[in-house]
Every structure is written in C-alpha cells, then in structure tokens.
Design a protein around this motif. Structure first.
Motif, PDB file in Angstrom:
ATOM      1  N   LYS A   1       0.854  -1.182   0.000  1.00  0.00           N
ATOM      2  CA  LYS A   1       0.000   0.000   0.000  1.00  0.00           C
ATOM      3  C   LYS A   1       0.895   1.240   0.000  1.00  0.00           C
ATOM      4  N   ARG A   2       0.396   2.322  -0.559  1.00  0.00           N
ATOM      5  CA  ARG A   2       1.146   3.589  -0.528  1.00  0.00           C
ATOM      6  C   ARG A   2       1.314   4.023   0.925  1.00  0.00           C
ATOM      7  N   PRO A   3       2.530   4.394   1.345  1.00  0.00           N
ATOM      8  CA  PRO A   3       2.724   4.789   2.744  1.00  0.00           C
ATOM      9  C   PRO A   3       2.074   6.131   3.066  1.00  0.00           C
ATOM     10  N   VAL A   4       1.792   6.316   4.338  1.00  0.00           N
ATOM     11  CA  VAL A   4       1.237   7.574   4.828  1.00  0.00           C
ATOM     12  C   VAL A   4       2.361   8.332   5.527  1.00  0.00           C
ATOM     13  N   SER A   5       2.463   9.597   5.228  1.00  0.00           N
ATOM     14  CA  SER A   5       3.514  10.451   5.785  1.00  0.00           C
ATOM     15  C   SER A   5       3.232  10.807   7.241  1.00  0.00           C
ATOM     16  N   LEU A   6       4.291  10.893   8.010  1.00  0.00           N
ATOM     17  CA  LEU A   6       4.191  11.372   9.380  1.00  0.00           C
ATOM     18  C   LEU A   6       3.618  12.791   9.409  1.00  0.00           C
TER      19      LEU A   6
ATOM     20  N   ASN B   1       9.748  10.804   5.872  1.00  0.00           N
ATOM     21  CA  ASN B   1       8.483  10.887   6.601  1.00  0.00           C
ATOM     22  C   ASN B   1       7.728   9.564   6.703  1.00  0.00           C
ATOM     23  N   ILE B   2       8.245   8.512   6.082  1.00  0.00           N
ATOM     24  CA  ILE B   2       7.574   7.207   6.211  1.00  0.00           C
ATOM     25  C   ILE B   2       8.224   6.336   7.286  1.00  0.00           C
ATOM     26  N   ILE B   3       9.395   6.730   7.743  1.00  0.00           N
ATOM     27  CA  ILE B   3      10.137   5.891   8.692  1.00  0.00           C
ATOM     28  C   ILE B   3       9.423   5.768  10.031  1.00  0.00           C
ATOM     29  N   LYS B   4       9.127   6.879  10.662  1.00  0.00           N
ATOM     30  CA  LYS B   4       8.597   6.862  12.028  1.00  0.00           C
ATOM     31  C   LYS B   4       7.261   6.130  12.153  1.00  0.00           C
ATOM     32  N   PRO B   5       6.292   6.330  11.262  1.00  0.00           N
ATOM     33  CA  PRO B   5       5.045   5.575  11.413  1.00  0.00           C
ATOM     34  C   PRO B   5       5.237   4.053  11.315  1.00  0.00           C
ATOM     35  N   ILE B   6       6.118   3.616  10.425  1.00  0.00           N
ATOM     36  CA  ILE B   6       6.377   2.181  10.297  1.00  0.00           C
ATOM     37  C   ILE B   6       7.088   1.674  11.546  1.00  0.00           C
ATOM     38  N   GLN B   7       8.077   2.416  11.984  1.00  0.00           N
ATOM     39  CA  GLN B   7       8.822   2.038  13.185  1.00  0.00           C
ATOM     40  C   GLN B   7       7.876   1.945  14.394  1.00  0.00           C
TER      41      GLN B   7
ATOM     42  N   LEU C   1      14.106  -0.016   4.887  1.00  0.00           N
ATOM     43  CA  LEU C   1      12.861   0.218   4.154  1.00  0.00           C
ATOM     44  C   LEU C   1      13.195   0.516   2.705  1.00  0.00           C
ATOM     45  N   VAL C   2      12.432  -0.076   1.798  1.00  0.00           N
ATOM     46  CA  VAL C   2      12.536   0.266   0.379  1.00  0.00           C
ATOM     47  C   VAL C   2      11.132   0.611  -0.086  1.00  0.00           C
ATOM     48  N   TYR C   3      10.942   1.861  -0.413  1.00  0.00           N
ATOM     49  CA  TYR C   3       9.647   2.363  -0.876  1.00  0.00           C
ATOM     50  C   TYR C   3       9.672   2.391  -2.398  1.00  0.00           C
ATOM     51  N   LEU C   4       8.846   1.549  -3.013  1.00  0.00           N
ATOM     52  CA  LEU C   4       8.697   1.526  -4.468  1.00  0.00           C
ATOM     53  C   LEU C   4       7.523   2.430  -4.800  1.00  0.00           C
ATOM     54  N   CYS C   5       7.799   3.501  -5.545  1.00  0.00           N
ATOM     55  CA  CYS C   5       6.796   4.552  -5.703  1.00  0.00           C
ATOM     56  C   CYS C   5       6.441   4.830  -7.156  1.00  0.00           C
ATOM     57  N   ASP C   6       5.250   5.414  -7.314  1.00  0.00           N
ATOM     58  CA  ASP C   6       4.817   5.971  -8.584  1.00  0.00           C
ATOM     59  C   ASP C   6       5.216   7.434  -8.595  1.00  0.00           C
ATOM     60  N   GLU C   7       4.573   8.199  -9.440  1.00  0.00           N
ATOM     61  CA  GLU C   7       4.819   9.639  -9.474  1.00  0.00           C
ATOM     62  C   GLU C   7       4.265  10.268  -8.200  1.00  0.00           C
ATOM     63  N   ASP C   8       4.787  11.417  -7.830  1.00  0.00           N
ATOM     64  CA  ASP C   8       4.376  12.152  -6.637  1.00  0.00           C
ATOM     65  C   ASP C   8       4.539  11.313  -5.364  1.00  0.00           C
ATOM     66  N   PRO C   9       5.773  10.864  -5.094  1.00  0.00           N
ATOM     67  CA  PRO C   9       5.998   9.998  -3.939  1.00  0.00           C
ATOM     68  C   PRO C   9       5.950  10.758  -2.610  1.00  0.00           C
ATOM     69  N   VAL C  10       5.765  10.003  -1.558  1.00  0.00           N
ATOM     70  CA  VAL C  10       5.853  10.519  -0.194  1.00  0.00           C
ATOM     71  C   VAL C  10       7.342  10.696   0.119  1.00  0.00           C
ATOM     72  N   ASP C  11       7.686  11.721   0.898  1.00  0.00           N
ATOM     73  CA  ASP C  11       9.081  11.902   1.314  1.00  0.00           C
ATOM     74  C   ASP C  11       9.555  10.674   2.082  1.00  0.00           C
ATOM     75  N   ALA C  12      10.699  10.158   1.699  1.00  0.00           N
ATOM     76  CA  ALA C  12      11.226   8.943   2.325  1.00  0.00           C
ATOM     77  C   ALA C  12      11.414   9.111   3.829  1.00  0.00           C
TER      78      ALA C  12
END
Length: 132
Positions: A9-14, A64-70, A51-62
């Motif tokens: 799923k597309r990650p959600v930014s902190l 900003n995805i760390i803390k929610p996953i952690q 973490l490896v974020y595979l993204c389409d166009e208009d990605p979330v800042d890398a």
C-alpha cells in the motif's frame, strides 16, 4: 534475526494532517507484519530496519515514512522503538531501468506487482564500523 515483509500500500507520511488516516496506516502495517511474524518480542538493542519504498509519481518523502512504520511495530517485533539503533530508507521508482538481480525475492515480487509498496527488513545491527 532477519525478518522481512511487504506493505502493499502507498505509505502515509508522518506529516499528514489526517491523524485518523495515520493511525489506520500504523494498524495496517502492524497487521501486515503480524501475518508472517513468528518470532518473540525483541527486548535487546541493536535493531536495524531497512525500508525500500517503491513509488509511482508524486511519492511521499522517504524520511516521513520511517517513524510511522517504526512505531507500528512496537509490541510485535520489538518492545520499544528505542531499541532501533539503525535505519536506512530508500525510495525507488516502480518504472525505469533497475538491476534487480541481487534484490531479495520479496522485493522482486513487489516490483513485479507494479503497485506502490514498502519492503521492510528487520535485522540485528552490525557494528558501526561496518557502515562507515
């Protein structure tokens, strides 16, 4: 210890203003990890998260995805995210020239699916000199 799983799923930014959506994302991450986690709760330091974020166009800042996953993995993988000593996060496009021959099988599967996702690997941290 090496544990890997895929968040399909597309990650959600902190930084999101929608805190309900952020909590739903954390719950989703926890549920995805719980599907395959068979280990015991880690209570020792020196945990490394990749973490490896595979993204389409208009990605979330890398960053900003760390803390929610952690945070989502607290209580399942480790007792407290303070035990995480090393984090690396990579963002790569789903489309484009990429040599995947040395990628882990789960990450190859993810790119073949063609949807935004995050590959997560948790392992014991190496001594600092191995990273320098």
């Amino acid at each position: 210890m090496i544990f890997e799983f895929l968040i399909s799923k597309r990650p959600v930014s902190l930084q999101t203003k929608n805190r309900t959506n952020l909590q739903a994302w954390k719950n989703f991450v926890y549920a995805e990890a719980a599907k395959t986690w068979t280990g015991t709760l880690n209570t020792t330091k020196d945990t490394h998260i990749t973490l490896v974020y595979l993204c389409d166009e208009d990605p979330v800042d890398a960053d900003n995805i760390i803390k929610p996953i952690q945070d989502a993995l607290v209580g399942l993988i480790y007792a407290d995210d303070l035990l995480v000593t090393d984090v690396e996060c990579h963002r790569r496009p789903l489309k484009g020239a990429t040599d995947i021959t040395q990628w882990p099988a789960l990450l190859i599967k993810a790119i073949a699916l063609g949807d935004e996702c995050v590959y997560v690997r948790i392992s014991k941290a190496k001594p600092l000199e191995n990273y320098l």
